[in-house]
Write a protein that holds these residues in place. Structure first.
Motif, PDB file in Angstrom:
ATOM      1  N   THR A  63     -14.165  29.248 -36.296  1.00 47.65           N
ATOM      2  CA  THR A  63     -15.166  28.223 -36.585  1.00 47.65           C
ATOM      3  C   THR A  63     -16.437  28.881 -37.081  1.00 47.65           C
ATOM      4  OG1 THR A  63     -14.272  26.774 -34.855  1.00 47.65           O
ATOM      5  CG2 THR A  63     -16.472  26.278 -35.642  1.00 47.65           C
ATOM      6  N   THR A  64     -17.045  28.293 -38.089  1.00 46.53           N
ATOM      7  CA  THR A  64     -18.327  28.782 -38.587  1.00 46.53           C
ATOM      8  C   THR A  64     -19.276  27.610 -38.769  1.00 46.53           C
ATOM      9  OG1 THR A  64     -19.353  30.194 -40.261  1.00 46.53           O
ATOM     10  CG2 THR A  64     -17.778  28.576 -41.059  1.00 46.53           C
ATOM     11  N   LYS A  65     -20.557  27.915 -38.763  1.00 47.86           N
ATOM     12  CA  LYS A  65     -21.587  26.882 -38.908  1.00 47.86           C
ATOM     13  C   LYS A  65     -22.276  27.071 -40.256  1.00 47.86           C
ATOM     14  CE  LYS A  65     -23.868  25.771 -35.216  1.00 47.86           C
ATOM     15  NZ  LYS A  65     -24.833  25.812 -34.077  1.00 47.86           N
ATOM     16  N   VAL A  66     -22.419  25.981 -40.988  1.00 50.73           N
ATOM     17  CA  VAL A  66     -23.088  26.007 -42.290  1.00 50.73           C
ATOM     18  C   VAL A  66     -24.275  25.056 -42.218  1.00 50.73           C
ATOM     19  CG1 VAL A  66     -22.835  25.622 -44.776  1.00 50.73           C
ATOM     20  CG2 VAL A  66     -20.880  26.433 -43.445  1.00 50.73           C
ATOM     21  N   ILE A  67     -25.488  25.596 -42.438  1.00 52.07           N
ATOM     22  CA  ILE A  67     -26.712  24.777 -42.424  1.00 52.07           C
ATOM     23  C   ILE A  67     -27.192  24.622 -43.861  1.00 52.07           C
ATOM     24  CG2 ILE A  67     -29.068  24.549 -41.564  1.00 52.07           C
ATOM     25  CD1 ILE A  67     -28.237  26.330 -39.198  1.00 52.07           C
ATOM     26  N   LEU A  68     -27.225  23.384 -44.325  1.00 50.61           N
ATOM     27  CA  LEU A  68     -27.600  23.097 -45.711  1.00 50.61           C
ATOM     28  C   LEU A  68     -29.078  22.716 -45.778  1.00 50.61           C
ATOM     29  CD1 LEU A  68     -24.461  21.004 -46.777  1.00 50.61           C
ATOM     30  CD2 LEU A  68     -24.853  23.450 -47.094  1.00 50.61           C
ATOM     31  N   GLU A  69     -29.807  23.441 -46.589  1.00 44.03           N
ATOM     32  CA  GLU A  69     -31.241  23.194 -46.765  1.00 44.03           C
ATOM     33  C   GLU A  69     -31.534  22.798 -48.206  1.00 44.03           C
ATOM     34  OE1 GLU A  69     -33.301  23.056 -44.390  1.00 44.03           O
ATOM     35  OE2 GLU A  69     -32.401  24.206 -42.747  1.00 44.03           O
ATOM     36  N   PRO A  70     -32.514  21.894 -48.419  1.00 39.26           N
ATOM     37  CA  PRO A  70     -33.339  21.190 -47.425  1.00 39.26           C
ATOM     38  C   PRO A  70     -32.568  20.050 -46.761  1.00 39.26           C
ATOM     39  CG  PRO A  70     -33.881  20.440 -49.619  1.00 39.26           C
ATOM     40  CD  PRO A  70     -32.883  21.542 -49.803  1.00 39.26           C
ATOM     41  N   ASP A  71     -33.063  19.605 -45.624  1.00 33.68           N
ATOM     42  CA  ASP A  71     -32.427  18.517 -44.880  1.00 33.68           C
ATOM     43  C   ASP A  71     -32.832  17.182 -45.513  1.00 33.68           C
ATOM     44  OD1 ASP A  71     -31.304  16.807 -43.113  1.00 33.68           O
ATOM     45  OD2 ASP A  71     -32.380  17.513 -41.337  1.00 33.68           O
ATOM     46  N   ASP A  72     -32.024  16.744 -46.466  1.00 32.42           N
ATOM     47  CA  ASP A  72     -32.322  15.526 -47.223  1.00 32.42           C
ATOM     48  C   ASP A  72     -31.185  14.531 -46.993  1.00 32.42           C
ATOM     49  OD1 ASP A  72     -32.448  13.536 -49.267  1.00 32.42           O
ATOM     50  OD2 ASP A  72     -33.630  14.865 -50.533  1.00 32.42           O
ATOM     51  N   SER A  73     -31.469  13.421 -46.322  1.00 29.67           N
ATOM     52  CA  SER A  73     -30.415  12.474 -45.945  1.00 29.67           C
ATOM     53  C   SER A  73     -29.716  11.868 -47.165  1.00 29.67           C
ATOM     54  CB  SER A  73     -31.000  11.356 -45.074  1.00 29.67           C
ATOM     55  OG  SER A  73     -32.022  10.670 -45.760  1.00 29.67           O
ATOM     56  N   GLN A  74     -30.480  11.642 -48.248  1.00 27.18           N
ATOM     57  CA  GLN A  74     -29.867  11.059 -49.445  1.00 27.18           C
ATOM     58  C   GLN A  74     -28.896  12.030 -50.097  1.00 27.18           C
ATOM     59  OE1 GLN A  74     -32.770   9.299 -52.006  1.00 27.18           O
ATOM     60  NE2 GLN A  74     -31.266   8.495 -53.461  1.00 27.18           N
ATOM     61  N   ARG A  75     -29.282  13.291 -50.172  1.00 27.83           N
ATOM     62  CA  ARG A  75     -28.389  14.301 -50.756  1.00 27.83           C
ATOM     63  C   ARG A  75     -27.178  14.553 -49.857  1.00 27.83           C
ATOM     64  NH1 ARG A  75     -31.794  19.481 -52.492  1.00 27.83           N
ATOM     65  NH2 ARG A  75     -29.654  20.194 -52.908  1.00 27.83           N
ATOM     66  N   LEU A  76     -27.372  14.510 -48.559  1.00 25.49           N
ATOM     67  CA  LEU A  76     -26.251  14.697 -47.632  1.00 25.49           C
ATOM     68  C   LEU A  76     -25.248  13.555 -47.750  1.00 25.49           C
ATOM     69  CD1 LEU A  76     -28.206  15.954 -44.496  1.00 25.49           C
ATOM     70  CD2 LEU A  76     -26.492  17.264 -45.771  1.00 25.49           C
TER      71      LEU A  76
END
Length: 370
Positions: free
Chosen positions: A12-25
């Motif tokens: 298992t790995t963790k990926v943090i996507l920046e910037p935290d934009d709800s629309q893009r997510l």
């Protein structure tokens, strides 16, 4: 770890996507997480997220590929309002996912699904395939978008296909199930039955209904049919449709023509799985018309992403006599082909008849009694 081993799958790995934009997510995940499901299915990984934190589980090389694709797709959302499944498909192609899976298969990594038989979890019961052919069949359905199950009656090819469809629906990997059948009768006529074409073929789909009732319950199945989550359709109604995010089962496919088989196979859209089942020894097409199932074996046997599982009488899981009946018919057909039928099967000659069954000159035969 240099390569994926069958015993060490759950990394298992963790990926943090920046910037935290709800629309893009939201654009990245797609409607009802459709894009994430597409990545999961193609790569054989599990993706979970809370906000911009994504957790990816799976074999090491697949895990790395999934993490890289998530990052690339998220960067793309800066320029796109939304991401469709076809965009995800193109990214997967560019990333060389097919080559990655092929290398895994060569090195044994593709066997990471485990040496044990796969287990199918449905709403009301757990289904376990029996024998090597059934195990390979279930694994093929999980790994390929188009799958053929060819073999005699009682080998479990249709039942296992329905079980895989229910499992996919329950886990929200697909949004609906389609049950399709060609409108060809086994010696009977459909015309006298009441209703339109869909209602006429409905009784012939009873084995599929029985399997669904067993796995989901009658009330739930009927509710899904009313809502078109489960759809029953004649093959003729497939023309012009594109079936996305669906699990499609074509039963009795030996009764399709070449044109119908091509038409059906070109209906399959993104995030969909198709399972085509049939028995080439029970073709009910008009004499002289070639079966689409017989033809497709030669046409598509070398195409990647398409699996063929051939069952035999050894795989029959019904009454022991069914296996013997299948073997007896197969032996009889082989004898006919090679011209080795016993004399009594050709018709016993009349007493006193010559080699061709004709009465010898001077002898009285049945034809003289008028």
């Amino acid at each position: 770890m240099s390569q994926d081993s069958p015993g060490a799958v759950a990394l298992t790995t963790k990926v943090i996507l920046e910037p935290d934009d709800s629309q893009r997510l939201a654009a990245l995940c797609g409607p009802f997480d459709q894009n994430l499901k597409h990545l999961e299915k193609r790569l054989g990984v599990l993706i979970r997220n809370r906000g911009n934190v994504f957790q990816v589980s799976g074999p090491e090389r697949r895990l790395k590929a999934a993490s890289a694709l998530l990052s690339q797709l998220y960067r793309d959302t800066a320029e796109r309002d939304d991401i469709d499944p076809d965009v995800v498909h193109l990214y997967l192609q560019d990333a060389g996912v097919d080559e990655l899976l092929a290398r895994e298969a060569e090195t044994g990594g593709a066997a990471a699904s485990g040496s044990d038989a796969p287990v199918i979890h449905t709403g009301r019961k757990t289904v376990m395939p029996r024998g090597a052919n059934q195990v390979g069949y279930v694994r093929a359905i999980r790994e390929n978008d188009v799958n053929f199950g060819i073999g005699p009656a009682g080998t479990g090819k249709t039942y296992l296909a329905v079980a895989c469809a229910v499992e996919a629906l329950e886990s929200q990997r697909v949004s609906r199930i389609l049950l399709v059948r060609p409108a060809v009768e086994a010696g009977e006529k459909l015309g006298f039955l009441p209703g339109d074409l869909a209602q006429k073929i409905d009784p012939y789909l009873r084995p599929l209904y029985d399997a669904l009732y067993e796995m989901m319950g009658v009330d739930r199945v009927n509710k899904y049919i009313e809502r078109n989550v489960i759809e029953v359709a004649p093959l003729a109604y497939m023309r012009g449709r594109t079936l996305n995010n669906a699990f499609i089962i074509l039963d009795e496919s030996q009764n399709t023509t070449i044109e119908q088989m091509k038409m059906f196979l070109t209906r399959i859209g993104f995030s969909s799985t198709a399972v085509i089942t049939g028995d080439i020894t029970q073709i009910d097409l008009p004499k002289g018309q070639k079966s689409g199932l017989v033809n497709v074996r030669d046409v598509l046997r070398d195409v990647e992403g398409i699996s063929f599982t051939h069952f035999s009488s050894r795989d029959v899981v019904r009454h022991p006599l069914v296996q013997k009946i299948v073997e007896a018919y197969a032996a009889f057909s082989d004898a006919e082909v090679h011209g080795s039928r016993r004399p009594r099967d050709r018709g016993r000659p009349a007493d006193g008849a010559g080699p061709a069954g004709r009465t010898r000159a001077g002898d009285a035969g049945p034809a003289d009694d008028r």
